[in-house]
Design a protein around this motif. Structure first.
Motif, PDB file in Angstrom:
ATOM      1  N   ALA A  64     -65.135  22.556  17.573  1.00 38.44           N
ATOM      2  CA  ALA A  64     -66.371  23.088  18.154  1.00 38.44           C
ATOM      3  C   ALA A  64     -66.908  24.283  17.388  1.00 38.44           C
ATOM      4  O   ALA A  64     -68.080  24.653  17.553  1.00 38.44           O
ATOM      5  N   ARG A  65     -66.107  24.884  16.536  1.00 34.59           N
ATOM      6  CA  ARG A  65     -66.570  25.984  15.687  1.00 34.59           C
ATOM      7  C   ARG A  65     -66.838  25.485  14.275  1.00 34.59           C
ATOM      8  O   ARG A  65     -66.975  26.280  13.339  1.00 34.59           O
ATOM      9  N   LEU A  66     -66.873  24.166  14.112  1.00 34.78           N
ATOM     10  CA  LEU A  66     -67.258  23.475  12.875  1.00 34.78           C
ATOM     11  C   LEU A  66     -66.220  23.601  11.773  1.00 34.78           C
ATOM     12  O   LEU A  66     -66.493  23.330  10.606  1.00 34.78           O
ATOM     13  N   ARG A  67     -64.989  23.966  12.153  1.00 32.21           N
ATOM     14  CA  ARG A  67     -63.881  24.049  11.192  1.00 32.21           C
ATOM     15  C   ARG A  67     -63.262  22.662  11.029  1.00 32.21           C
ATOM     16  O   ARG A  67     -63.000  21.975  12.026  1.00 32.21           O
ATOM     17  N   VAL A  68     -63.010  22.267   9.798  1.00 27.38           N
ATOM     18  CA  VAL A  68     -62.399  20.973   9.552  1.00 27.38           C
ATOM     19  C   VAL A  68     -60.986  20.985  10.131  1.00 27.38           C
ATOM     20  O   VAL A  68     -60.180  21.879   9.822  1.00 27.38           O
ATOM     21  N   HIS A  69     -60.694  20.003  10.979  1.00 30.42           N
ATOM     22  CA  HIS A  69     -59.368  19.918  11.587  1.00 30.42           C
ATOM     23  C   HIS A  69     -58.280  19.870  10.515  1.00 30.42           C
ATOM     24  O   HIS A  69     -58.364  19.092   9.556  1.00 30.42           O
ATOM     25  N   GLY A  70     -57.269  20.710  10.668  1.00 30.34           N
ATOM     26  CA  GLY A  70     -56.107  20.647   9.788  1.00 30.34           C
ATOM     27  C   GLY A  70     -56.253  21.386   8.478  1.00 30.34           C
ATOM     28  O   GLY A  70     -55.317  21.407   7.681  1.00 30.34           O
ATOM     29  N   ILE A  71     -57.417  21.997   8.237  1.00 30.94           N
ATOM     30  CA  ILE A  71     -57.679  22.687   6.964  1.00 30.94           C
ATOM     31  C   ILE A  71     -58.219  24.085   7.273  1.00 30.94           C
ATOM     32  O   ILE A  71     -59.098  24.245   8.127  1.00 30.94           O
ATOM     33  N   GLY A  86     -60.290  27.603   6.149  1.00 24.87           N
ATOM     34  CA  GLY A  86     -61.329  28.066   5.232  1.00 24.87           C
ATOM     35  C   GLY A  86     -62.380  27.045   4.880  1.00 24.87           C
ATOM     36  O   GLY A  86     -63.084  27.216   3.882  1.00 24.87           O
ATOM     37  N   LEU A  87     -62.526  25.992   5.680  1.00 24.68           N
ATOM     38  CA  LEU A  87     -63.483  24.931   5.361  1.00 24.68           C
ATOM     39  C   LEU A  87     -64.222  24.506   6.625  1.00 24.68           C
ATOM     40  O   LEU A  87     -63.590  24.141   7.627  1.00 24.68           O
ATOM     41  N   ARG A  88     -65.540  24.579   6.574  1.00 24.95           N
ATOM     42  CA  ARG A  88     -66.380  24.130   7.696  1.00 24.95           C
ATOM     43  C   ARG A  88     -67.421  23.147   7.175  1.00 24.95           C
ATOM     44  O   ARG A  88     -67.724  23.084   5.990  1.00 24.95           O
ATOM     45  N   VAL A  89     -67.995  22.415   8.131  1.00 25.42           N
ATOM     46  CA  VAL A  89     -69.146  21.558   7.862  1.00 25.42           C
ATOM     47  C   VAL A  89     -70.239  21.968   8.832  1.00 25.42           C
ATOM     48  O   VAL A  89     -69.986  22.134  10.034  1.00 25.42           O
ATOM     49  N   ALA A  90     -71.451  22.156   8.337  1.00 23.94           N
ATOM     50  CA  ALA A  90     -72.576  22.556   9.188  1.00 23.94           C
ATOM     51  C   ALA A  90     -73.837  21.848   8.707  1.00 23.94           C
ATOM     52  O   ALA A  90     -74.499  22.302   7.778  1.00 23.94           O
ATOM     53  N   ASP A  91     -74.130  20.731   9.296  1.00 25.64           N
ATOM     54  CA  ASP A  91     -75.339  19.967   8.996  1.00 25.64           C
ATOM     55  C   ASP A  91     -75.419  18.824  10.003  1.00 25.64           C
ATOM     56  O   ASP A  91     -74.651  18.790  10.981  1.00 25.64           O
ATOM     57  N   ALA A  92     -76.300  17.870   9.798  1.00 24.88           N
ATOM     58  CA  ALA A  92     -76.469  16.776  10.761  1.00 24.88           C
ATOM     59  C   ALA A  92     -75.256  15.875  10.850  1.00 24.88           C
ATOM     60  O   ALA A  92     -75.133  15.093  11.804  1.00 24.88           O
ATOM     61  N   SER A  93     -74.342  15.961   9.904  1.00 21.90           N
ATOM     62  CA  SER A  93     -73.149  15.116   9.971  1.00 21.90           C
ATOM     63  C   SER A  93     -72.248  15.485  11.143  1.00 21.90           C
ATOM     64  O   SER A  93     -71.436  14.668  11.576  1.00 21.90           O
ATOM     65  N   VAL A  94     -72.367  16.699  11.689  1.00 18.55           N
ATOM     66  CA  VAL A  94     -71.459  17.109  12.766  1.00 18.55           C
ATOM     67  C   VAL A  94     -71.950  16.667  14.139  1.00 18.55           C
ATOM     68  O   VAL A  94     -71.229  16.835  15.128  1.00 18.55           O
ATOM     69  N   PHE A  95     -73.155  16.096  14.242  1.00 17.49           N
ATOM     70  CA  PHE A  95     -73.658  15.670  15.548  1.00 17.49           C
ATOM     71  C   PHE A  95     -72.652  14.693  16.181  1.00 17.49           C
ATOM     72  O   PHE A  95     -72.369  13.647  15.588  1.00 17.49           O
ATOM     73  N   PRO A  96     -72.148  14.963  17.382  1.00 18.27           N
ATOM     74  CA  PRO A  96     -71.261  13.986  18.025  1.00 18.27           C
ATOM     75  C   PRO A  96     -71.989  12.707  18.413  1.00 18.27           C
ATOM     76  O   PRO A  96     -71.420  11.614  18.335  1.00 18.27           O
ATOM     77  N   THR A  97     -73.231  12.849  18.855  1.00 13.78           N
ATOM     78  CA  THR A  97     -74.089  11.705  19.173  1.00 13.78           C
ATOM     79  C   THR A  97     -75.478  11.988  18.630  1.00 13.78           C
ATOM     80  O   THR A  97     -75.862  13.141  18.431  1.00 13.78           O
ATOM     81  N   ILE A  98     -76.242  10.949  18.410  1.00  8.05           N
ATOM     82  CA  ILE A  98     -77.573  11.123  17.836  1.00  8.05           C
ATOM     83  C   ILE A  98     -78.519  11.700  18.882  1.00  8.05           C
ATOM     84  O   ILE A  98     -78.510  11.288  20.046  1.00  8.05           O
ATOM     85  N   PRO A  99     -79.337  12.692  18.543  1.00 11.49           N
ATOM     86  CA  PRO A  99     -80.311  13.230  19.496  1.00 11.49           C
ATOM     87  C   PRO A  99     -81.412  12.215  19.796  1.00 11.49           C
ATOM     88  O   PRO A  99     -81.584  11.226  19.081  1.00 11.49           O
ATOM     89  N   SER A 100     -82.188  12.506  20.836  1.00 11.53           N
ATOM     90  CA  SER A 100     -83.201  11.555  21.293  1.00 11.53           C
ATOM     91  C   SER A 100     -84.441  11.499  20.417  1.00 11.53           C
ATOM     92  O   SER A 100     -85.255  10.592  20.577  1.00 11.53           O
ATOM     93  N   GLY A 101     -84.635  12.452  19.553  1.00 15.01           N
ATOM     94  CA  GLY A 101     -85.835  12.459  18.719  1.00 15.01           C
ATOM     95  C   GLY A 101     -85.507  12.712  17.263  1.00 15.01           C
ATOM     96  O   GLY A 101     -84.377  12.485  16.800  1.00 15.01           O
ATOM     97  N   ASN A 102     -86.497  13.203  16.527  1.00 18.10           N
ATOM     98  CA  ASN A 102     -86.315  13.521  15.116  1.00 18.10           C
ATOM     99  C   ASN A 102     -85.199  14.552  14.959  1.00 18.10           C
ATOM    100  O   ASN A 102     -85.047  15.445  15.787  1.00 18.10           O
ATOM    101  N   THR A 103     -84.443  14.434  13.896  1.00 17.97           N
ATOM    102  CA  THR A 103     -83.193  15.184  13.780  1.00 17.97           C
ATOM    103  C   THR A 103     -83.294  16.497  13.005  1.00 17.97           C
ATOM    104  O   THR A 103     -82.314  17.232  12.924  1.00 17.97           O
ATOM    105  N   ASN A 104     -84.471  16.820  12.454  1.00 17.67           N
ATOM    106  CA  ASN A 104     -84.528  18.009  11.616  1.00 17.67           C
ATOM    107  C   ASN A 104     -84.376  19.295  12.416  1.00 17.67           C
ATOM    108  O   ASN A 104     -83.647  20.207  12.000  1.00 17.67           O
ATOM    109  N   ALA A 105     -85.035  19.398  13.560  1.00 15.19           N
ATOM    110  CA  ALA A 105     -84.890  20.610  14.381  1.00 15.19           C
ATOM    111  C   ALA A 105     -83.443  20.809  14.818  1.00 15.19           C
ATOM    112  O   ALA A 105     -82.921  21.937  14.717  1.00 15.19           O
ATOM    113  N   PRO A 106     -82.741  19.770  15.314  1.00 13.46           N
ATOM    114  CA  PRO A 106     -81.326  19.983  15.635  1.00 13.46           C
ATOM    115  C   PRO A 106     -80.479  20.380  14.425  1.00 13.46           C
ATOM    116  O   PRO A 106     -79.528  21.159  14.566  1.00 13.46           O
ATOM    117  N   ALA A 107     -80.793  19.866  13.235  1.00 17.39           N
ATOM    118  CA  ALA A 107     -80.032  20.246  12.041  1.00 17.39           C
ATOM    119  C   ALA A 107     -80.236  21.726  11.721  1.00 17.39           C
ATOM    120  O   ALA A 107     -79.284  22.428  11.339  1.00 17.39           O
TER     121      ALA A 107
END
Length: 538
Positions: free
Chosen positions: A491-498, A500-521
């Protein structure tokens, strides 16, 4: 080789936000690496110019998927931004926060991402032309423009038709209620695209503690044990390294971030071993949960002028161009999709399950692999389209080579569930209903594609399989969650098991939002900066 507090990979919708926020106090040295180049291109800055950069390799990764058996073996073309600002520099600029229940889904698997957590973040990042209130923000870095005074008359006709079909106009779908027909809000200011490069990154580039390196293709993350300590990248033909005393943050997007994790030894073990990559950490969900909105539309020949008459003839283009240069107004200052909305189409739906699109200009979509000019049709026409808000089909991507310059395999898996096939069929019947209302029927001469003769469920389903198209909302391939067996980051965007490494972009969405994805990104970039700085202080 220099050492930084934070190394950010990707200057896109989230990465540009992170570069700004993490360097703001002047205490942290931040390096931002971007595989593409500058966003200063005229066609990047002009809002309607995204039709010109659609196939432009100078600013675009130009991905092509694997054949999809659910769509008669067709491939999909996926443009993704390879430029400062990422896809916010080449997208259609429609600004949609999403439905509160989208974030209830997120919060259920990742505490801290429920609606009450993210709504204040959306509010602080906005500079909404309608002014601030309890729900909307003003004075933030991201301009959100109300197109109400500028739309084509046919778009007003669409709103009237939607009302006749039972969907009243919603003046602010990002406000208290998402549902209804609407005019789309877009991220522009002064007639120019308001990408995250323009709104977040360029103001921050004046800071001495932020270094931005373009044309830097990151090839792998570097580790000491199970801790990320830097990245390796190629710049001007030379392999270089950048080291961090703090964290590496991947913000390459839904395709590049999982690809880079796999190339770095984090991913499905069988895939990595097949390509000779040493497995640092087995993470089977890296590249899985690939979600996207699949759309379909109908093309209508109109009895009245559309934007085709303004944008196809040489004189019309000249006049539109002169108007834009002199006033920053006119069709070049807007998106092609001027109207649309969020409606319920399936029986028993308790929230919008279909997004609508109305474009007062029409163009024939070209097959994948061709290079269309996206020129308007030579007759007056318009497009009426839709996509399901919450598709349930998911695909996956994985590397197909240890060479980081080779794109990964992208398997779309569209229309794989009964629900998705049913809602697509219901959506097409709905736009037909809107087209047959008195308001639109009065201006329609003919339905050119698929044609009124395509009427049975079987024929419509065949048309959808053959003619449907991506809405360019790929996400979910490094999804977050508390359970490491079902997610890639916590939930803090830290890669499990590693470390010093995070991911922060649309790839972390657990489910797709209902509309265009740029604002959520963009929101993810904002929220990630909060989490990172909180963790730095503790």
């Amino acid at each position: 080789m220099q050492e930084f507090d934070y190394v950010i990979v990707g200057a896109g919708s989230a990465g540009s936000v992170l570069a700004n926020r993490l360097s703001a106090d002047g205490h942290h040295r931040v390096l931002l690496l971007e595989a593409g180049g500058s966003d200063r291109s005229f066609w990047v800055q002009v809002p309607i110019g995204y039709g010109k950069v659609y196939y432009d390799a100078r600013v675009n990764w130009k991905y092509t998927t694997e054949p999809d058996p659910n769509r008669n073996g067709q491939r999909s073309y996926w443009p993704r931004g390879k430029v400062l600002g990422g896809s916010s520099s080449i997208n259609a600029m429609v600004y949609v926060r999403g439905h509160p229940t989208d974030y209830a889904e997120w919060g259920a698997v990742a505490p801290g991402w429920d609606w009450q957590d993210v709504a204040p973040v959306f509010r602080r990042m906005e500079d909404w032309a309608g002014g601030a209130d309890d729900l909307r923000g003003a004075g933030g870095p991201l301009p959100v423009y109300d197109v109400g005074r500028d739309v084509h008359p046919l778009t007003r006709t669409y709103l009237e038709a939607a009302g006749q079909a039972g969907f009243p106009t919603n003046p602010d779908y990002n406000g208290a209620d998402m549902e209804g027909a609407t005019l789309y809000q877009i991220t522009t200011k002064g007639g120019r695209r308001a990408s995250t490069a323009r709104c977040y990154l360029r103001p921050a580039m004046k800071r001495a503690n932020l270094k931005v390196q373009t044309h830097a293709h990151v090839t792998r993350v570097l580790f000491q044990g199970r801790r990320a300590v830097g990245v390796e990248y190629v710049h001007k033909g030379l392999t270089r390294q950048a080291r961090t005393r703090g964290e590496v943050i991947l913000s390459g997007g839904a395709i590049n971030s999982p690809q880079l994790l796999q190339l770095s030894g984090i991913g499905p073990a069988a895939v990595l071993q097949h390509h000779g990559i040493t497995v640092l950490h087995e993470a089977p969900h890296v590249g899985r949960n690939l979600s996207d909105h699949l759309g379909a539309d109908a093309l209508y020949r109109a009895r009245v002028p559309s934007l085709n008459q303004d944008l196809r003839p040489a004189l019309g283009k000249l006049l539109a161009g002169m108007r834009y240069v002199l006033t920053r107004k006119g069709p070049l200052s807007l998106s092609l999709n001027q109207g649309g909305g969020f409606v319920r189409v399936m029986e028993g739906a308790t929230r919008p399950d279909l997004q609508l699109y109305f474009s007062p200009v029409s163009y024939t979509r070209a097959p994948v692999g061709t290079r269309p000019l996206m020129n308007p049709d030579p007759f007056p026409g318009f497009l009426l389209g839709f996509n399901p808000c919450k598709p349930t089909s998911t695909g996956y991507l994985q590397i197909c080579s240890p060479d980081p310059m080779v794109p990964p395999e992208m398997h779309t898996n569209y229309l794989d569930t009964e629900y998705d096939r049913a809602v697509m069929l219901a959506g097409f019947r709905l736009i037909r209903k809107i087209a047959q209302t008195p308001a639109l029927a009065a201006v329609i001469e003919d339905e050119i594609m698929p044609g009124w003769h395509v009427e049975s469920d079987e024929d419509l389903a065949d048309s959808i399989r053959e003619k449907s198209w991506t809405v360019f909302h790929q996400c979910g391939t490094c999804r977050m969650g508390s359970d490491p067996s079902q997610s890639v980051v916590d939930a803090r965007l830290r890669v499990h098991g590693i470390a010093g490494l995070r991911v922060a972009d649309a790839s972390v969405f657990p489910t797709i939002p209902s509309g265009n994805t740029n604002a959520p990104a963009i929101m993810v970039g904002e929220r990630a900066s909060d989490l990172i700085l909180e963790d730095t202080r503790t």
